[in-house]
Design a protein around this motif. Sequence first.
Motif, mmCIF file in Angstrom:
data_model
loop_
_atom_site.group_PDB
_atom_site.id
_atom_site.type_symbol
_atom_site.label_atom_id
_atom_site.label_comp_id
_atom_site.label_asym_id
_atom_site.label_seq_id
_atom_site.Cartn_x
_atom_site.Cartn_y
_atom_site.Cartn_z
ATOM 1 N N ARG A 185 -2.343 -0.093 -4.289
ATOM 2 C CA ARG A 185 -2.859 -1.055 -3.305
ATOM 3 C C ARG A 185 -2.913 -2.425 -3.978
ATOM 4 O O ARG A 185 -3.714 -2.640 -4.881
ATOM 5 C CB ARG A 185 -4.255 -0.643 -2.828
ATOM 6 C CG ARG A 185 -4.857 -1.627 -1.797
ATOM 7 C CD ARG A 185 -3.979 -1.622 -0.543
ATOM 8 N NE ARG A 185 -4.687 -1.951 0.674
ATOM 9 C CZ ARG A 185 -4.881 -3.189 1.130
ATOM 10 N NH1 ARG A 185 -4.443 -4.234 0.438
ATOM 11 N NH2 ARG A 185 -5.502 -3.377 2.275
ATOM 12 N N SER A 232 0.856 -1.185 0.000
ATOM 13 C CA SER A 232 0.000 0.000 0.000
ATOM 14 C C SER A 232 0.894 1.238 0.000
ATOM 15 O O SER A 232 1.684 1.438 0.922
ATOM 16 C CB SER A 232 -0.873 -0.030 1.261
ATOM 17 O OG SER A 232 -1.672 1.118 1.341
ATOM 18 N N THR A 247 -4.665 -3.731 6.040
ATOM 19 C CA THR A 247 -5.826 -2.840 6.159
ATOM 20 C C THR A 247 -5.828 -2.152 7.530
ATOM 21 O O THR A 247 -6.105 -0.957 7.643
ATOM 22 C CB THR A 247 -7.132 -3.656 5.980
ATOM 23 O OG1 THR A 247 -7.060 -4.287 4.710
ATOM 24 C CG2 THR A 247 -8.359 -2.776 6.048
#
Length: 417
Positions: free
Chosen positions: A331, A222, A303
Motif C-alpha cells: 500500500r 494497493s 481507499t
Amino acid sequence: MSSGGKSASRPVVRDDVLLGQIESLASVGLDSGGGRTRLALSESEKEGRDLVAQWMEDAGLEVRTDRIGNLFGILRGADGGLGNALMIGSHIDTVIHAGPYDGCYGVLSGLAVLRAFREAGAVPPRPLVVAAFTNEEGVRFQPDMLGSLVAVGGMPLGEALDITDEKGCTVGEALAAIGCSGGEDPGFLLPAEYLELHVEQGPRLDAEKKRIGVVEGVQGISWWRITIEGKANHAGTTPTNLRHDAGYASAQVSVFLRELSLSAGTTLATVGTIDFEPGAVNVIPSKAVFTVDLRDPDGAKLTEAEKRLAAFLEKTALEEGVRILSEHLVRFEPVVFDRELVQAVEETAASKGLSSMRLVSGAGHDAQMMARVCRTAMIFVPSAGGISHSPEEHTSGEDLAAGVEVLLDVVLRVLGF
Ligand code: GLV
Ligand code: MN
Ligand code: MN
C-alpha cells in the motif's frame, strides 16, 4: 560551486556509450519469451549487477553496496564528503519477459551523466551518485520498490530481509546466494535531491507526440493476494446450484474489478496472477489464489476502491458459499514531486526545444520512495505504442538521447554549473 566545475569543460554525455550499455545489459537474462527475465536477486540479475558495477568502476566511480543490495556509484564532490548528494537512480531487476529499458535506462543514464563529469574533468561541488535499487519490480518479493523503501527508513532492514518469495527463499538468503549483501547500512547515503529518468511505459507521450514527460508525481498503489476456498467436486455430476466453485468466484471478482475501473474513472484494477487447485479439467476448483493490483492518483479514490472490493468479496463468499481471505501485500499513497525540480525539468526541456507535457506516473518508481526524504523529480521519454513490461517495449535512440540530455542539464542547473 567548485573551481573545478568552472575551469573544466562542460560535461557531455556520449550517447553511443549509453546506447551500447543499454543494449549489453538488455542481453543479460534473455528468455524464451523474446525478452529478458532478471528477477530481483536471481543469478541473471547478479550478472547484470556485475556488469553495471564494472562500468561504474571503469568510469572511475567509488562503488558501494548496502545490506539490502542497493548498488551505488559515487563521484565525490569538491567537499569530499557524502552529505548533500545529488542522486540519479532506478533499477535493473525486471519483470518476466521484460523489455530493454524499464529501469535500466535510468541507471545507465545516471552513470552516463557521472561519466560525463569525469571525462570533462569537472568536479561537482557536492557528491553525484548513481543508484540501482533492489527489487523495484516486486515480482519476486513484495512489496515492490523494496530497496529504496528500506533505504529511506520506510521498512526496517530485518523485516525486509525476512520477506519470502513463492518458494520460501528470503530476501536475506537470496542476497547471500548471489553475494550481493554489501557492508553499508541502508540510508548511509541519503541525498538532497533525487532524479529518475524512465521510459513512460504508457501511451500518452507517444499519442500526443511529445518528446519529454514532466512527471508531477506517482499514483497510489494497493496490491492484494486473495485466496478463495471452495469445495472440489465432480464437474460432470454436481448440479450448478450445489457448487462452491472457487474458480467461478474468482472470475466474478475479476469482472467486478473491470466494472469498478470503468465506473470509477481513474481507478485501474488488474488480476495479474491466478492459480487453481487441484487444477484439473473435470474438477470444480477447491481453491483459487490470485493477485489484485489497484491504482489511482487520488488516495481517497484508492481507499474507496479497496472498500468496494472488500464488500464484493464478502458478498461473493456468501452467495457462492466459499471462504475468502485477503492479504494486503503493498500500500503506497500517491506521491507529489518537488514543485521547483518539476519546473526545472519543464524549463530545461523547453530550453532544448523539446516539446513536453506534464503527467502523473501510472507505474511505481523508486522516486516515490526517495520523495519521502529529499527533493525529487522524474523525467519520462515516450514508449512506442505505450507498451512496457513486455519484450515489445521500445523507445527510439533519438528519444533516449533527448532524455539524458535533459537529465544532464537539470543536474547542471541544480548544481549551479
Ligand atoms: C512497477 O513497474 C510497477 O509499477 O508495477
Ligand atoms: Mn521501472
Ligand atoms: Mn517495471
